[in-house]
Write an enzyme that holds these catalytic residues in place. Sequence first.
Site, PDB file in Angstrom:
ATOM      1  N   LYS A  67      15.037 -23.796  19.418  1.00 57.90           N
ATOM      2  CA  LYS A  67      13.798 -23.739  20.188  1.00 57.90           C
ATOM      3  C   LYS A  67      12.643 -23.345  19.277  1.00 57.90           C
ATOM      4  O   LYS A  67      12.752 -22.421  18.485  1.00 57.90           O
ATOM      5  CB  LYS A  67      13.891 -22.737  21.344  1.00 57.90           C
ATOM      6  CG  LYS A  67      12.610 -22.724  22.192  1.00 57.90           C
ATOM      7  CD  LYS A  67      12.764 -21.902  23.443  1.00 57.90           C
ATOM      8  CE  LYS A  67      12.708 -20.422  23.160  1.00 57.90           C
ATOM      9  NZ  LYS A  67      12.711 -19.627  24.408  1.00 57.90           N
ATOM     10  N   ARG A 110      14.577 -19.368  31.768  1.00 60.44           N
ATOM     11  CA  ARG A 110      15.602 -18.457  31.255  1.00 60.44           C
ATOM     12  C   ARG A 110      15.072 -17.046  31.111  1.00 60.44           C
ATOM     13  O   ARG A 110      15.814 -16.072  31.231  1.00 60.44           O
ATOM     14  CB  ARG A 110      16.235 -19.006  29.991  1.00 60.44           C
ATOM     15  CG  ARG A 110      15.378 -19.131  28.737  1.00 60.44           C
ATOM     16  CD  ARG A 110      15.189 -17.833  28.030  1.00 60.44           C
ATOM     17  NE  ARG A 110      15.112 -17.936  26.603  1.00 60.44           N
ATOM     18  CZ  ARG A 110      14.532 -17.025  25.849  1.00 60.44           C
ATOM     19  NH1 ARG A 110      13.911 -15.987  26.392  1.00 60.44           N
ATOM     20  NH2 ARG A 110      14.548 -17.158  24.542  1.00 60.44           N
ATOM     21  N   ALA A 226       7.430  -7.192  25.401  1.00 55.49           N
ATOM     22  CA  ALA A 226       7.290  -6.542  24.093  1.00 55.49           C
ATOM     23  C   ALA A 226       8.279  -7.127  23.088  1.00 55.49           C
ATOM     24  O   ALA A 226       9.335  -6.560  22.825  1.00 55.49           O
ATOM     25  CB  ALA A 226       7.494  -5.035  24.233  1.00 55.49           C
TER      26      ALA A 226
END
Length: 328
Positions: A67, A110, A226
């Site tokens: 990805k 996801r 984060a």
Amino acid sequence: MLLLSRQDIKKVFSILDAVEADKEAFTLVADGKCDMPLRTNIPAPKYDGCFLFMPAYAEELNTAALKTVNIFPHNIDNGLPSSPAQVLLIDGKTGIVTAILDGTYVTQLRTGASSGAAFDVLAKKNCRIGALIGTGGQAATQLEAMIAVRKLEEVRVYDLNYERTAIFAKQMQEELQSYGTRIIPVSSSDEAIGDADLLITVTPSSKPVFDGTKIKKGCTISCVGAYQHHMQEMDPAILPRASKIYFDSREAVLSESGDILIPLEKGIITEDDFTGDIGNVIKGELTGRENDDEIIVYETVGVGAQDLVTAKIIYEKAVKAGVGTQWN
């Protein structure tokens, strides 16, 4: 090679499908059955952005994936996705790319499903109120995952820009009306988290976005945004109050997330306070929630196994349904 757009994916894959895919991915991680080097991060400081590259390979699934996801938070001000991406799905036997998927949507699915899986496994069974802090590109699927796994009466949404918050809440109320949950924009973080049973933070903030002393007993918190050392959405005051602290991947979190790294460096917590990875809870190897008063924290930075499993299942469903565009 099959090309799968956002609309193609929507035809064959739901948020609950994504939750189950993430559970499978987290189990692979817990078993050490997915080779996924830590993401490569190339900063683009001129635009407060970065380019991320996330590879993964699961031998037992005969599948690999890569990805590319580029984080540009200011895109939201121009009506563009804040995390544009593509996923390449690769046949593990031949090395041939079998599909290219809209990685922006795969990431949204996801990532939202990660919170959904955590809430499904760790939250109280009877939850009434949810809170969502952040309305960027990942927020919609976070919200849907929250209300898909727990039947909530309302979710309070907060963002620094109230006008944007109100627009987001109205849009989500229309899109998610089948769930029967009220989506309410609020003007402060305190108003959002008051009485919340579930809390998701999904912002690129470098300072805490909620007051950890005001979280009620029994709340389950998923902190999503984060993904770099300097980022810190989570108020560290919540950590000593938490009964348990779980991760999607301890290795990934301790390599990237300021939510955990900064409190560690300041001595607010130690590694002895960590409970473990959610995959071990899913497998029954680690205890989850033990009572309705426990405050439970879940920190997720995202791992390549999620993209791999999610993309693989989407591809299989699309082939079966005859969805997508063939590129020869």
